[in-house]
Scaffold this motif. Structure first.
Motif, PDB file in Angstrom:
ATOM      1  N   ILE A   1     -30.642 -32.961 -16.680  1.00  0.00           N
ATOM      2  CA  ILE A   1     -31.199 -34.308 -16.679  1.00  0.00           C
ATOM      3  C   ILE A   1     -32.109 -34.541 -15.482  1.00  0.00           C
ATOM      4  CG2 ILE A   1     -30.593 -36.766 -16.527  1.00  0.00           C
ATOM      5  CD1 ILE A   1     -28.020 -36.137 -17.997  1.00  0.00           C
ATOM      6  N   THR A   2     -31.651 -34.122 -14.297  1.00  0.00           N
ATOM      7  CA  THR A   2     -32.383 -34.450 -13.072  1.00  0.00           C
ATOM      8  C   THR A   2     -33.626 -33.597 -12.863  1.00  0.00           C
ATOM      9  OG1 THR A   2     -30.917 -32.965 -11.814  1.00  0.00           O
ATOM     10  CG2 THR A   2     -30.315 -35.290 -11.925  1.00  0.00           C
ATOM     11  N   ARG A   3     -33.670 -32.389 -13.439  1.00  0.00           N
ATOM     12  CA  ARG A   3     -34.862 -31.562 -13.241  1.00  0.00           C
ATOM     13  C   ARG A   3     -36.099 -32.226 -13.843  1.00  0.00           C
ATOM     14  NH1 ARG A   3     -34.576 -25.343 -14.901  1.00  0.00           N
ATOM     15  NH2 ARG A   3     -33.219 -25.356 -13.066  1.00  0.00           N
ATOM     16  N   PRO A   4     -36.079 -32.639 -15.129  1.00  0.00           N
ATOM     17  CA  PRO A   4     -37.262 -33.357 -15.633  1.00  0.00           C
ATOM     18  C   PRO A   4     -37.460 -34.703 -14.956  1.00  0.00           C
ATOM     19  CG  PRO A   4     -35.518 -33.339 -17.274  1.00  0.00           C
ATOM     20  CD  PRO A   4     -35.103 -32.388 -16.209  1.00  0.00           C
ATOM     21  N   LEU A   5     -36.354 -35.349 -14.515  1.00  0.00           N
ATOM     22  CA  LEU A   5     -36.500 -36.622 -13.821  1.00  0.00           C
ATOM     23  C   LEU A   5     -37.204 -36.434 -12.482  1.00  0.00           C
ATOM     24  CD1 LEU A   5     -35.825 -39.624 -13.928  1.00  0.00           C
ATOM     25  CD2 LEU A   5     -33.659 -39.118 -12.808  1.00  0.00           C
ATOM     26  N   ALA A   6     -36.858 -35.351 -11.752  1.00  0.00           N
ATOM     27  CA  ALA A   6     -37.542 -35.067 -10.483  1.00  0.00           C
ATOM     28  C   ALA A   6     -39.008 -34.747 -10.721  1.00  0.00           C
ATOM     29  CB  ALA A   6     -36.840 -33.909  -9.767  1.00  0.00           C
ATOM     30  N   ALA A   7     -39.288 -33.982 -11.775  1.00  0.00           N
ATOM     31  CA  ALA A   7     -40.685 -33.673 -12.099  1.00  0.00           C
ATOM     32  C   ALA A   7     -41.449 -34.942 -12.449  1.00  0.00           C
ATOM     33  CB  ALA A   7     -40.743 -32.674 -13.259  1.00  0.00           C
ATOM     34  N   LEU A   8     -40.803 -35.854 -13.176  1.00  0.00           N
ATOM     35  CA  LEU A   8     -41.451 -37.121 -13.522  1.00  0.00           C
ATOM     36  C   LEU A   8     -41.702 -37.960 -12.269  1.00  0.00           C
ATOM     37  CD1 LEU A   8     -42.466 -39.026 -15.723  1.00  0.00           C
ATOM     38  CD2 LEU A   8     -40.130 -39.908 -15.927  1.00  0.00           C
ATOM     39  N   THR A   9     -40.758 -37.933 -11.339  1.00  0.00           N
ATOM     40  CA  THR A   9     -40.949 -38.674 -10.085  1.00  0.00           C
ATOM     41  C   THR A   9     -42.147 -38.142  -9.311  1.00  0.00           C
ATOM     42  OG1 THR A   9     -38.568 -39.106  -9.949  1.00  0.00           O
ATOM     43  CG2 THR A   9     -39.846 -39.360  -7.930  1.00  0.00           C
TER      44      THR A   9
ATOM     45  N   GLN B   1     -50.519 -33.926 -17.150  1.00  0.00           N
ATOM     46  CA  GLN B   1     -49.334 -34.646 -17.587  1.00  0.00           C
ATOM     47  C   GLN B   1     -48.186 -33.681 -17.893  1.00  0.00           C
ATOM     48  OE1 GLN B   1     -50.458 -37.166 -20.868  1.00  0.00           O
ATOM     49  NE2 GLN B   1     -51.076 -38.825 -19.500  1.00  0.00           N
ATOM     50  N   LEU B   2     -46.960 -34.203 -17.832  1.00  0.00           N
ATOM     51  CA  LEU B   2     -45.766 -33.387 -18.020  1.00  0.00           C
ATOM     52  C   LEU B   2     -45.524 -33.108 -19.492  1.00  0.00           C
ATOM     53  CD1 LEU B   2     -43.240 -35.090 -15.578  1.00  0.00           C
ATOM     54  CD2 LEU B   2     -44.550 -33.016 -15.189  1.00  0.00           C
ATOM     55  N   GLU B   3     -44.950 -31.933 -19.736  1.00  0.00           N
ATOM     56  CA  GLU B   3     -44.473 -31.613 -21.072  1.00  0.00           C
ATOM     57  C   GLU B   3     -43.062 -32.174 -21.232  1.00  0.00           C
ATOM     58  OE1 GLU B   3     -45.906 -30.250 -23.665  1.00  0.00           O
ATOM     59  OE2 GLU B   3     -47.821 -29.956 -22.624  1.00  0.00           O
ATOM     60  N   PRO B   4     -42.766 -32.833 -22.343  1.00  0.00           N
ATOM     61  CA  PRO B   4     -41.416 -33.379 -22.532  1.00  0.00           C
ATOM     62  C   PRO B   4     -40.356 -32.280 -22.454  1.00  0.00           C
ATOM     63  CG  PRO B   4     -42.925 -34.270 -24.168  1.00  0.00           C
ATOM     64  CD  PRO B   4     -43.663 -33.166 -23.461  1.00  0.00           C
ATOM     65  N   SER B   5     -39.280 -32.535 -21.747  1.00  0.00           N
ATOM     66  CA  SER B   5     -38.191 -31.576 -21.591  1.00  0.00           C
ATOM     67  C   SER B   5     -36.906 -32.336 -21.325  1.00  0.00           C
ATOM     68  CB  SER B   5     -38.476 -30.599 -20.446  1.00  0.00           C
ATOM     69  OG  SER B   5     -38.612 -31.296 -19.217  1.00  0.00           O
ATOM     70  N   GLY B   6     -35.778 -31.625 -21.417  1.00  0.00           N
ATOM     71  CA  GLY B   6     -34.484 -32.236 -21.160  1.00  0.00           C
ATOM     72  C   GLY B   6     -33.904 -32.895 -22.390  1.00  0.00           C
ATOM     73  N   PRO B   7     -32.900 -33.763 -22.203  1.00  0.00           N
ATOM     74  CA  PRO B   7     -32.288 -34.465 -23.328  1.00  0.00           C
ATOM     75  C   PRO B   7     -33.295 -35.363 -24.043  1.00  0.00           C
ATOM     76  CG  PRO B   7     -30.924 -34.632 -21.363  1.00  0.00           C
ATOM     77  CD  PRO B   7     -32.223 -34.047 -20.933  1.00  0.00           C
ATOM     78  N   GLU B   8     -32.901 -35.860 -25.207  1.00  0.00           N
ATOM     79  CA  GLU B   8     -33.807 -36.662 -26.027  1.00  0.00           C
ATOM     80  C   GLU B   8     -34.265 -37.915 -25.286  1.00  0.00           C
ATOM     81  OE1 GLU B   8     -36.172 -37.791 -29.160  1.00  0.00           O
ATOM     82  OE2 GLU B   8     -35.184 -35.865 -28.723  1.00  0.00           O
ATOM     83  N   ASP B   9     -33.357 -38.539 -24.528  1.00  0.00           N
ATOM     84  CA  ASP B   9     -33.748 -39.739 -23.787  1.00  0.00           C
ATOM     85  C   ASP B   9     -34.823 -39.431 -22.758  1.00  0.00           C
ATOM     86  OD1 ASP B   9     -31.884 -41.094 -25.250  1.00  0.00           O
ATOM     87  OD2 ASP B   9     -30.329 -41.022 -23.707  1.00  0.00           O
TER      88      ASP B   9
ATOM     89  N   ARG C   1     -36.954 -36.938 -22.890  1.00  0.00           N
ATOM     90  CA  ARG C   1     -38.192 -36.613 -23.608  1.00  0.00           C
ATOM     91  C   ARG C   1     -38.949 -37.886 -24.003  1.00  0.00           C
ATOM     92  NH1 ARG C   1     -38.653 -31.432 -25.865  1.00  0.00           N
ATOM     93  NH2 ARG C   1     -36.944 -30.045 -25.296  1.00  0.00           N
ATOM     94  N   ARG C   2     -38.197 -38.872 -24.498  1.00  0.00           N
ATOM     95  CA  ARG C   2     -38.852 -40.127 -24.873  1.00  0.00           C
ATOM     96  C   ARG C   2     -39.440 -40.827 -23.652  1.00  0.00           C
ATOM     97  NH1 ARG C   2     -34.539 -43.526 -28.016  1.00  0.00           N
ATOM     98  NH2 ARG C   2     -36.277 -45.006 -27.957  1.00  0.00           N
ATOM     99  N   LEU C   3     -38.726 -40.765 -22.516  1.00  0.00           N
ATOM    100  CA  LEU C   3     -39.237 -41.381 -21.294  1.00  0.00           C
ATOM    101  C   LEU C   3     -40.526 -40.701 -20.851  1.00  0.00           C
ATOM    102  CD1 LEU C   3     -38.947 -43.301 -18.896  1.00  0.00           C
ATOM    103  CD2 LEU C   3     -37.478 -41.608 -17.796  1.00  0.00           C
ATOM    104  N   ILE C   4     -40.568 -39.373 -20.883  1.00  0.00           N
ATOM    105  CA  ILE C   4     -41.775 -38.656 -20.458  1.00  0.00           C
ATOM    106  C   ILE C   4     -42.939 -38.951 -21.402  1.00  0.00           C
ATOM    107  CG2 ILE C   4     -42.768 -36.359 -20.144  1.00  0.00           C
ATOM    108  CD1 ILE C   4     -40.022 -35.418 -19.193  1.00  0.00           C
ATOM    109  N   LEU C   5     -42.670 -38.997 -22.704  1.00  0.00           N
ATOM    110  CA  LEU C   5     -43.735 -39.317 -23.659  1.00  0.00           C
ATOM    111  C   LEU C   5     -44.272 -40.730 -23.415  1.00  0.00           C
ATOM    112  CD1 LEU C   5     -42.277 -37.796 -26.959  1.00  0.00           C
ATOM    113  CD2 LEU C   5     -44.288 -36.999 -25.683  1.00  0.00           C
ATOM    114  N   ALA C   6     -43.358 -41.686 -23.183  1.00  0.00           N
ATOM    115  CA  ALA C   6     -43.810 -43.050 -22.912  1.00  0.00           C
ATOM    116  C   ALA C   6     -44.619 -43.123 -21.631  1.00  0.00           C
ATOM    117  CB  ALA C   6     -42.594 -43.987 -22.831  1.00  0.00           C
ATOM    118  N   HIS C   7     -44.190 -42.379 -20.598  1.00  0.00           N
ATOM    119  CA  HIS C   7     -44.942 -42.385 -19.349  1.00  0.00           C
ATOM    120  C   HIS C   7     -46.317 -41.741 -19.525  1.00  0.00           C
ATOM    121  CE1 HIS C   7     -46.165 -40.720 -15.405  1.00  0.00           C
ATOM    122  NE2 HIS C   7     -45.781 -41.897 -14.989  1.00  0.00           N
ATOM    123  N   ASN C   8     -46.395 -40.651 -20.276  1.00  0.00           N
ATOM    124  CA  ASN C   8     -47.697 -40.026 -20.514  1.00  0.00           C
ATOM    125  C   ASN C   8     -48.642 -40.980 -21.227  1.00  0.00           C
ATOM    126  OD1 ASN C   8     -46.834 -37.689 -19.295  1.00  0.00           O
ATOM    127  ND2 ASN C   8     -46.351 -36.629 -21.202  1.00  0.00           N
ATOM    128  N   ALA C   9     -48.114 -41.713 -22.217  1.00  0.00           N
ATOM    129  CA  ALA C   9     -48.958 -42.688 -22.925  1.00  0.00           C
ATOM    130  C   ALA C   9     -49.413 -43.795 -21.987  1.00  0.00           C
ATOM    131  CB  ALA C   9     -48.171 -43.268 -24.101  1.00  0.00           C
TER     132      ALA C   9
END
Length: 482
Positions: free
Chosen positions: A211-219, A234-242, A244-252
């Protein structure tokens, strides 16, 4: 002493889980150990009751004349100690009695129809009881034990039980040796706790890491986007489904913000072009005005409009600079800006500086320094500029001896279109964009701009200090200079 807390999400969750597990496992271990102790003591009490009832045939032992002689009776097993008749209680005056064990033994004997009796139960070491010690030494000699084994035997636990019927005067004393260590379950409990910790902490750490690895990358991505709003990388979606949705929303969201900023730049460029062109034509047309005074006023008004327009466009574009950072000697840049004012005869003084080399945008920083020095000259008629290094940050100080700014208005003064003089007199200031632009330029470099009043010993304001800080991201050299 305050215990440092982990700052990361993973560290805090692992700490919370470890504390919760420690509490639960500690409570469980306590309950298991308590149950083990109770079962252990119950077993010893049952053995003592069996000895009192079976070995002496219960109450008849008190009436058999041939055994009225005081002292050990019977032929106990090899691991047991003999029963004893005694005229005194087995508990010494300063010895602590086990009231709970006495009550439980009373219930056990009552269930076996043993007559009502006074009961005494005490705990001792084998070496602390004379009769038990004698028996233990006899066993040790028969088994040819060494001194270490004898010492261990003497430290063993012994339960001493004394029973005296209500109508009797003698005590019947039984001694029961602990069949096994009372803490036999402590080691398994500790090993079980360590195993549970290892399994659960390892499993939770793997989940949290996912969970925290994609969260750190997003930070990191958000921090980079805040410094340079650019949709590239921009980041590629990774980690749990939640996640992934957060990264996609942030990219948009990033893409939309970048598109809006691009549109803003295009719009500002068009506005600047569309306004400057008629202003330039108007400047040419006023040359036909015969009145010199009126012509000069009109030209000054046009210059004010152009200057304000340039400030507005610069303030709008400072967040997305197009020019790259350059390795610059900041001390030389500061000296060159001061020389510009000196050449114009302005009372600007260059004070102590330190040679500092770092990466920055020289054009923008020059503008920030001009705005700060210009404000000092406008409100205090003089300025002193110095450069120093503090905590890996380059610090530019602009001091003046003016009236300062009310403490409750300092923060507002760095907002756009806020002026110290509320009038729009061009001799006392422009549109109120200078400090806002200087602060935006400091933010652009990852630094800050602070305004503070200098006060005398009596508390009176002696002037204002503008402090422009820029982090030294690259290697820098410093040497004292004047």
């Amino acid at each position: 002493m305050k215990i440092p807390q982990p700052r990361s999400l993973m560290g805090q969750m692992l700490l919370a889980m470890a504390v919760a597990l420690l509490l639960v496992q500690g409570l469980g271990s306590f309950l298991v150990y308590r149950a083990q102790r109770e079962a252990y003591e119950t077993g010893m009490l049952n053995v003592a009751a069996f000895r009192l009832i079976a070995d002496t045939r219960g109450p008849r032992a008190f009436t058999r004349r041939e055994k009225r002689a005081h002292g050990p009776i019977g032929n106990p097993p090899a691991r047991a100690f003999p029963l004893e008749f005694s005229t005194r209680s087995p508990a010494d005056e300063d010895e602590r009695r086990d009231g709970r064990a006495e009550a439980r033994l009373q219930d056990i004997l009552a269930d076996q129809n043993f007559p009502d009796s006074e009961i005494v139960v005490v705990h001792r070491s084998i070496g602390g009881d004379p009769i038990a010690r004698t028996g233990a030494l006899r066993v040790a000699a028969a088994r040819r034990m060494d001194q270490e084994e004898v010492r261990e035997m003497m430290n063993g636990h012994l339960l001493v039980v004394g029973v005296r019927p209500e109508n009797g005067s003698d005590w019947l004393v039984a001694r029961v040796r602990s069949p096994r260590a009372a803490h036999i379950l402590l080691v398994p409990l500790i090993l079980q706790t360590l195993l549970i910790y290892a399994v659960l902490v390892g499993a939770v750490a793997l989940i949290l890491r996912r969970i925290t690895r994609p969260l750190a990358a997003l930070t990191r991505r958000v921090e980079r986007f805040a410094a340079t709003p650019d949709a590239e990388g921009q980041l590629e979606p990774s980690g749990p489904e939640d996640m992934r949705r957060l990264i996609l929303a942030h990219n948009a969201m990033e893409a939309r913000i970048a598109a809006m900023l691009d549109e803003k730049d295009v719009m500002l460029g068009a506005i600047g072009h569309d306004l400057k062109t008629p202003l330039a034509a108007l400047r040419v047309r006023i040359e036909s005005v015969e009145d010199d005074t009126e012509r000069a006023r009109m030209a000054g008004t046009i210059e004010d409009i152009v200057r304000t327009l340039d400030d507005i466009l610069s303030l709008a574009r400072v967040g997305r600079p197009s020019d790259p950072r350059e390795r610059t000697e900041l001390s030389a840049l500061v000296a060159s800006v001061v020389e510009e004012y000196e050449d114009m005869g302005e009372p600007v003084e260059l004070c102590d500086t330190q040679r500092t080399v770092l990466e920055l945008r020289p054009t923008w920083l020059r503008r920030a320094l001009r705005n700060l020095i210009g404000n000092a000259l406008r409100y205090a008629q003089s300025a002193r500029v110095s450069l120093l290094q503090e905590n890996k940050r380059a610090v530019i100080l602009i001091d003046d001896d003016g009236p300062g700014i009310p403490d409750d208005a300092i923060d507002d003064m760095m907002n756009a279109f806020t002026r110290g003089d509320p009038s729009r007199n061009t001799t006392t200031g422009g549109a109120g964009l200078g400090l806002a632009l200087a602060r935006a330029i400091a933010d652009q470099h990852g630094g800050s701009l602070q305004l503070t009043n200098r006060r005398s010993a009596t508390g009176a304001i002696e002037g204002l200090t503008a402090r422009l800080e820029i982090p030294m991201q690259c290697s820098s050299e410093s040497s004292a200079a004047s």
